[in-house]
Write a protein that holds these residues in place. Structure first.
Motif, PDB file in Angstrom:
ATOM      1  N   ILE A 152     -72.014 -47.673 -95.455  1.00  0.00           N
ATOM      2  CA  ILE A 152     -71.731 -48.323 -96.738  1.00  0.00           C
ATOM      3  C   ILE A 152     -70.712 -47.512 -97.537  1.00  0.00           C
ATOM      4  CG2 ILE A 152     -72.751 -48.908 -98.977  1.00  0.00           C
ATOM      5  CD1 ILE A 152     -75.259 -49.812 -97.505  1.00  0.00           C
ATOM      6  N   LYS A 153     -70.846 -46.171 -97.501  1.00  0.00           N
ATOM      7  CA  LYS A 153     -69.891 -45.320 -98.215  1.00  0.00           C
ATOM      8  C   LYS A 153     -68.476 -45.497 -97.648  1.00  0.00           C
ATOM      9  CE  LYS A 153     -68.900 -40.484 -99.356  1.00  0.00           C
ATOM     10  NZ  LYS A 153     -69.315 -39.069 -99.153  1.00  0.00           N
ATOM     11  N   ALA A 154     -68.364 -45.471 -96.300  1.00  0.00           N
ATOM     12  CA  ALA A 154     -67.058 -45.640 -95.663  1.00  0.00           C
ATOM     13  C   ALA A 154     -66.483 -47.020 -95.956  1.00  0.00           C
ATOM     14  CB  ALA A 154     -67.187 -45.422 -94.153  1.00  0.00           C
ATOM     15  N   ALA A 155     -67.328 -48.061 -95.920  1.00  0.00           N
ATOM     16  CA  ALA A 155     -66.859 -49.426 -96.192  1.00  0.00           C
ATOM     17  C   ALA A 155     -66.377 -49.573 -97.621  1.00  0.00           C
ATOM     18  CB  ALA A 155     -67.985 -50.418 -95.904  1.00  0.00           C
ATOM     19  N   ARG A 156     -67.076 -48.907 -98.569  1.00  0.00           N
ATOM     20  CA  ARG A 156     -66.671 -48.986 -99.978  1.00  0.00           C
ATOM     21  C   ARG A 156     -65.284 -48.365-100.162  1.00  0.00           C
ATOM     22  NH1 ARG A 156     -70.839 -46.714-101.952  1.00  0.00           N
ATOM     23  NH2 ARG A 156     -71.990 -48.584-102.545  1.00  0.00           N
ATOM     24  N   GLU A 157     -65.055 -47.219 -99.510  1.00  0.00           N
ATOM     25  CA  GLU A 157     -63.751 -46.561 -99.619  1.00  0.00           C
ATOM     26  C   GLU A 157     -62.643 -47.404 -98.988  1.00  0.00           C
ATOM     27  OE1 GLU A 157     -64.483 -42.841 -97.738  1.00  0.00           O
ATOM     28  OE2 GLU A 157     -65.623 -42.008 -99.438  1.00  0.00           O
ATOM     29  N   LEU A 158     -62.934 -47.995 -97.829  1.00  0.00           N
ATOM     30  CA  LEU A 158     -61.935 -48.827 -97.150  1.00  0.00           C
ATOM     31  C   LEU A 158     -61.614 -50.085 -97.950  1.00  0.00           C
ATOM     32  CD1 LEU A 158     -63.274 -48.504 -93.494  1.00  0.00           C
ATOM     33  CD2 LEU A 158     -61.039 -47.725 -94.309  1.00  0.00           C
ATOM     34  N   LEU A 159     -62.614 -50.610 -98.637  1.00  0.00           N
ATOM     35  CA  LEU A 159     -62.431 -51.816 -99.447  1.00  0.00           C
ATOM     36  C   LEU A 159     -61.392 -51.554-100.537  1.00  0.00           C
ATOM     37  CD1 LEU A 159     -63.710 -54.683 -99.577  1.00  0.00           C
ATOM     38  CD2 LEU A 159     -65.274 -53.797-101.309  1.00  0.00           C
ATOM     39  N   VAL A 160     -61.466 -50.365-101.147  1.00  0.00           N
ATOM     40  CA  VAL A 160     -60.519 -49.993-102.206  1.00  0.00           C
ATOM     41  C   VAL A 160     -59.143 -49.696-101.609  1.00  0.00           C
ATOM     42  CG1 VAL A 160     -60.010 -48.300-104.004  1.00  0.00           C
ATOM     43  CG2 VAL A 160     -62.358 -49.111-103.673  1.00  0.00           C
ATOM     44  N   GLN A 161     -59.121 -48.908-100.522  1.00  0.00           N
ATOM     45  CA  GLN A 161     -57.856 -48.518 -99.896  1.00  0.00           C
ATOM     46  C   GLN A 161     -57.039 -49.722 -99.440  1.00  0.00           C
ATOM     47  OE1 GLN A 161     -58.643 -45.799 -96.684  1.00  0.00           O
ATOM     48  NE2 GLN A 161     -59.738 -44.354 -98.000  1.00  0.00           N
ATOM     49  N   GLU A 162     -57.717 -50.698 -98.834  1.00  0.00           N
ATOM     50  CA  GLU A 162     -57.022 -51.849 -98.260  1.00  0.00           C
ATOM     51  C   GLU A 162     -56.788 -52.970 -99.270  1.00  0.00           C
ATOM     52  OE1 GLU A 162     -55.893 -52.019 -95.054  1.00  0.00           O
ATOM     53  OE2 GLU A 162     -56.562 -49.944 -94.793  1.00  0.00           O
ATOM     54  N   GLY A 163     -57.443 -52.870-100.441  1.00  0.00           N
ATOM     55  CA  GLY A 163     -57.284 -53.914-101.454  1.00  0.00           C
ATOM     56  C   GLY A 163     -57.769 -55.271-100.987  1.00  0.00           C
ATOM     57  N   LEU A 164     -58.876 -55.295-100.281  1.00  0.00           N
ATOM     58  CA  LEU A 164     -59.395 -56.541 -99.713  1.00  0.00           C
ATOM     59  C   LEU A 164     -60.080 -57.394-100.774  1.00  0.00           C
ATOM     60  CD1 LEU A 164     -60.891 -55.049 -96.416  1.00  0.00           C
ATOM     61  CD2 LEU A 164     -58.750 -56.315 -96.675  1.00  0.00           C
TER      62      LEU A 164
END
Length: 442
Positions: A56-68
């Motif tokens: 969940i932590k990794a997914a939250r960071e990727l969500l912000v990085q990728e602007g999904l």
């Protein structure tokens, strides 16, 4: 008896469907990115809760990085769904986590049903496509060391938490892969719980407890999903803690409360067709293990002959379950299963074995409102000519069905005192006549 019909759910509006499509695309992209992010054993050695937190932590960071885009779905809900996809059984995870759900059934990518309190409901969850279903199926069978493909399109197995799972894929189920999960209940229902939900009366429960303590041989019969294993677990609580109990199952589901319990479990053949362990082999072997009680989770084949032999040769107090719609049908099934053992015995000899081995049948039924109830407590009273005679000691009497389809009725004594009363005297158990009433209610 009227079947329990599934409750339908309305199709989402076009606007909601579009938002769901955006959320689904985001979930797929996040899952792909997570595979790259965590591919080098980052989760190895972590407890399941820690693995979920890391995902969940990794997914939250990727969500912000990728602007999904979230597609109108709450962020936390989307992250939980991604974690389910990465670590669990995808869209089935919320249903499996819900303690009120007892069974989950996948008929097709958009046809997922679940059972709650005996009624079947259609779930709004769905899979993306048939490949998505197959990916979840692979995730189920891979840790179990099982194989499923066109040459072996059916698997019956047990999940790590004890839940039973059955899977079929084409060509066995030509339209779509199917998954049926019967969830393992960690908090097994005791007899008091069964009385509280109306499965049987206090009077009937008291009598059954005496039967277990008096070392009577008991068969619990009923259809699929009627609660046979649940009742068997509840009955086992009355076995004294001083006795050595051996359970034989396929798969292992019983959770007995006694200290001195040995669990034996059948095993299917390997991919090469070797190393199969049959229930019959386990029944034979357990006779050399000095059992006080033998509990066979379900008799379904040739092991019936060896179980009857054990009951007739000093192993009183054995308990088992069998699929049947009534006690008379259970007798016929037992006779057929003895014949499956390849014993060239005349029908009368087999029936004499059954009549002398089994003392009582407990019949369970699932009624039209989805409730599960004990409907018969029936004594095997002997033989008349070539026929095994039965007499009912307690019966469920239907009073009425209300406007909502709920069944009202109760277990009542027929007024007949069982012929095996001497067994209670030998065990030092007083059997009060008041327990059996006068039968006037009939």
């Amino acid at each position: 008896m009227r079947p329990v019909r599934p409750v339908q759910v309305d199709a989402p509006s076009p606007r909601v469907a579009a938002a769901n499509a955006v959320a689904e695309a985001t979930k797929i992209r996040l899952h792909e990115l997570l595979i790259e992010e965590l591919e080098h054993g980052a989760l190895e050695g972590l407890a399941p809760e820690q693995q979920r937190e890391a995902v969940i932590k990794a997914a939250r960071e990727l969500l912000v990085q990728e602007g999904l885009q979230l597609g109108g779905v709450p962020r936390d809900e989307l992250l939980e769904a991604v974690a389910d996809e990465a670590l669990g059984l995808g869209p089935l995870e919320p249903l499996l986590r819900d303690p009120s759900i007892s069974e989950v059934m996948v008929n097709d990518i958009d046809k997922v049903y679940f059972e709650r309190e005996g009624r079947i409901f259609r779930s709004p969850v769905r899979f993306r496509d048939k490949q998505h279903v197959m990916r979840i199926i692979e995730r189920i069978v891979a840790p179990l060391g099982r194989r499923i493909d066109e040459s072996s399109p059916m698997v019956d197995a047990r999940l790590p938490d004890g839940s039973r799972v059955n899977i079929t894929i084409p060509p066995a189920s030509p339209k779509a892969p199917t998954i049926t999960i019967r969830k393992f209940r960690a908090d097994k229902m005791r007899m008091a719980d069964l009385i509280a939900v109306g499965a049987l009366s206090e009077q009937t429960a008291e009598f059954l407890a005496m039967c277990v303590r008096a070392h009577l041989n008991i068969i619990v019969s009923g259809g699929t999903g009627t609660g046979k294993t649940t009742l068997l677990n509840a009955l086992s609580a009355f076995i004294p803690n001083t006795e050595r109990i051996i359970t034989i199952e396929d798969p292992a589901e019983l959770r007995l409360q006694q200290d001195h319990v040995i669990t034996l479990e059948a095993r299917p053949a390997s991919i090469e067709g070797k190393n199969q362990i049959k229930q019959r082999d386990l029944v034979r072997n357990c006779l050399r293990m000095r059992p006080d009680r033998i509990i066979v989770g379900e008799v379904r084949g040739e092991e019936a002959f060896d179980m009857l032999q054990a009951m007739n040769t000093g192993h009183d107090g054995s308990i088992s379950t069998i699929h049947a719609n009534n006690p008379r049908e259970a007798l016929s099934r037992l006779e057929n299963m003895v014949l499956m053992a390849g014993m060239d015995l005349p029908s009368r000899a087999i029936r004499e074995q059954i009549a002398s081995a089994i003392h009582i049948f407990i019949q369970l039924s699932r009624l039209q409102d989805g409730s599960r109830k004990v409907t018969h407590v029936t004594e095997v009273s002997g033989m008349e000519g070539d026929t095994i005679t039965l007499q009912d000691i307690f019966l469920f009497k239907l009073d009425r069905v209300d406007e909502d389809g709920k069944v009202h009725g109760s277990m009542r004594p027929t007024g007949i005192r069982p012929g095996f009363a001497h067994k209670f005297a030998i065990a030092g158990i007083e059997l009060p006549s008041s327990l059996f009433g006068t039968g006037e209610g009939w």
